[in-house]
Design an enzyme around this catalytic site. Sequence first.
Site, mmCIF file in Angstrom:
data_model
loop_
_atom_site.group_PDB
_atom_site.id
_atom_site.type_symbol
_atom_site.label_atom_id
_atom_site.label_comp_id
_atom_site.label_asym_id
_atom_site.label_seq_id
_atom_site.Cartn_x
_atom_site.Cartn_y
_atom_site.Cartn_z
ATOM 1 N N ASP A 196 -8.325 3.901 1.373
ATOM 2 C CA ASP A 196 -7.308 4.300 2.353
ATOM 3 C C ASP A 196 -8.019 4.864 3.587
ATOM 4 O O ASP A 196 -8.690 5.892 3.503
ATOM 5 C CB ASP A 196 -6.411 5.361 1.698
ATOM 6 C CG ASP A 196 -5.247 5.735 2.591
ATOM 7 O OD1 ASP A 196 -5.258 5.367 3.779
ATOM 8 O OD2 ASP A 196 -4.328 6.394 2.077
ATOM 9 N N CYS A 232 0.863 -1.189 0.000
ATOM 10 C CA CYS A 232 0.000 0.000 0.000
ATOM 11 C C CYS A 232 0.895 1.234 0.000
ATOM 12 O O CYS A 232 2.076 1.142 -0.368
ATOM 13 C CB CYS A 232 -0.978 -0.019 1.177
ATOM 14 S SG CYS A 232 -0.204 0.037 2.812
ATOM 15 N N ASN A 254 2.309 1.536 4.334
ATOM 16 C CA ASN A 254 2.630 0.274 5.032
ATOM 17 C C ASN A 254 2.328 0.358 6.534
ATOM 18 O O ASN A 254 3.019 -0.252 7.352
ATOM 19 C CB ASN A 254 4.084 -0.153 4.780
ATOM 20 C CG ASN A 254 4.404 -1.594 5.179
ATOM 21 O OD1 ASN A 254 5.519 -1.906 5.567
ATOM 22 N ND2 ASN A 254 3.439 -2.496 5.100
ATOM 23 N N CYS A 271 -1.383 0.776 7.379
ATOM 24 C CA CYS A 271 -2.813 0.445 7.529
ATOM 25 C C CYS A 271 -3.184 -0.803 6.715
ATOM 26 O O CYS A 271 -3.328 -1.890 7.271
ATOM 27 C CB CYS A 271 -3.696 1.624 7.110
ATOM 28 S SG CYS A 271 -3.498 3.100 8.144
ATOM 29 N N ARG A 272 -3.346 -0.643 5.418
ATOM 30 C CA ARG A 272 -3.945 -1.710 4.618
ATOM 31 C C ARG A 272 -3.038 -2.919 4.411
ATOM 32 O O ARG A 272 -3.455 -4.065 4.631
ATOM 33 C CB ARG A 272 -4.392 -1.148 3.258
ATOM 34 C CG ARG A 272 -5.512 -0.139 3.385
ATOM 35 C CD ARG A 272 -5.678 0.666 2.107
ATOM 36 N NE ARG A 272 -4.525 1.521 1.874
ATOM 37 C CZ ARG A 272 -4.328 2.251 0.781
ATOM 38 N NH1 ARG A 272 -5.223 2.203 -0.192
ATOM 39 N NH2 ARG A 272 -3.255 3.008 0.662
ATOM 40 N N SER A 273 -1.792 -2.686 3.949
ATOM 41 C CA SER A 273 -0.947 -3.861 3.648
ATOM 42 C C SER A 273 -0.490 -4.621 4.897
ATOM 43 O O SER A 273 -0.422 -5.858 4.857
ATOM 44 C CB SER A 273 0.236 -3.490 2.736
ATOM 45 O OG SER A 273 1.113 -2.585 3.347
HETATM 46 P P1 4NP Z 1 -1.795 2.855 4.100
HETATM 47 O O1 4NP Z 1 -2.415 4.241 4.663
HETATM 48 O O2 4NP Z 1 -1.270 3.167 2.712
HETATM 49 O O3 4NP Z 1 -2.950 1.938 4.075
HETATM 50 O O4 4NP Z 1 -0.698 2.478 5.071
HETATM 51 C C1 4NP Z 1 -1.702 5.438 4.706
HETATM 52 C C2 4NP Z 1 -0.903 5.705 5.796
HETATM 53 C C3 4NP Z 1 -0.201 6.904 5.863
HETATM 54 C C4 4NP Z 1 -0.284 7.801 4.829
HETATM 55 C C5 4NP Z 1 -1.075 7.529 3.741
HETATM 56 C C6 4NP Z 1 -1.781 6.338 3.666
HETATM 57 N N1 4NP Z 1 0.423 9.025 4.904
HETATM 58 O O5 4NP Z 1 0.258 9.866 3.993
HETATM 59 O O6 4NP Z 1 1.172 9.257 5.853
#
Ligand code: 4NP
Length: 170
Positions: free
Chosen positions: A134, A17, A20, A22-24
Amino acid sequence: MATKGTPEERVKVLFVCLGNICRSPLAEGIFRARVEAAGLPWLEIDSAGTGAWHVGEKPDSRMRETARSHGISLESIRARKLSEEDLWTYDHIYAMDRSNLEDIRFLDASETFHDRVELFRKYDPNPDSLDVPDPYYGGRDGFETVFRIVDRTCASLLDSLQTRYGNELK
Ligand code: 4NP
């Protein structure tokens, strides 16, 4: 003859994702729990992010809490950034959304690894979108929604990998 489940024989899967956190990592945690429950040592699992903002951090506390409420621990996971080497290492790379897919493909400019990279939700039995949304900037509900999507998609992805490899690599 090599023993089944040795590193050379393992099928390596990577969930990707943006951050790294939340989702992955959720996909990694759920998929690992399912693989362990099914006793499938020939599958190796990891996750990574296309961005570097959270490298070294634990998954987001809201994601950890949601996972924990469903019996899944994400405590041992630390964020890392996707590298070009990952394209060589992993047999299957699953992008959580279309933007992640584009970023992964950008690393693979010569398209050498084109067939290894696909959208995770291609395996969702009940897809209402191609993207795992997201949840980072949203409320608690978003994390629960992501859990449901990732959980059912991991189940169907595991079925698909077992069908593809399970008879050779028991
Ligand atoms: P992820 O979510 O891609 O599912 O881990 C996010 C976590 C942090 C950010 C964006 C998406 N960020 O911009 O910090």
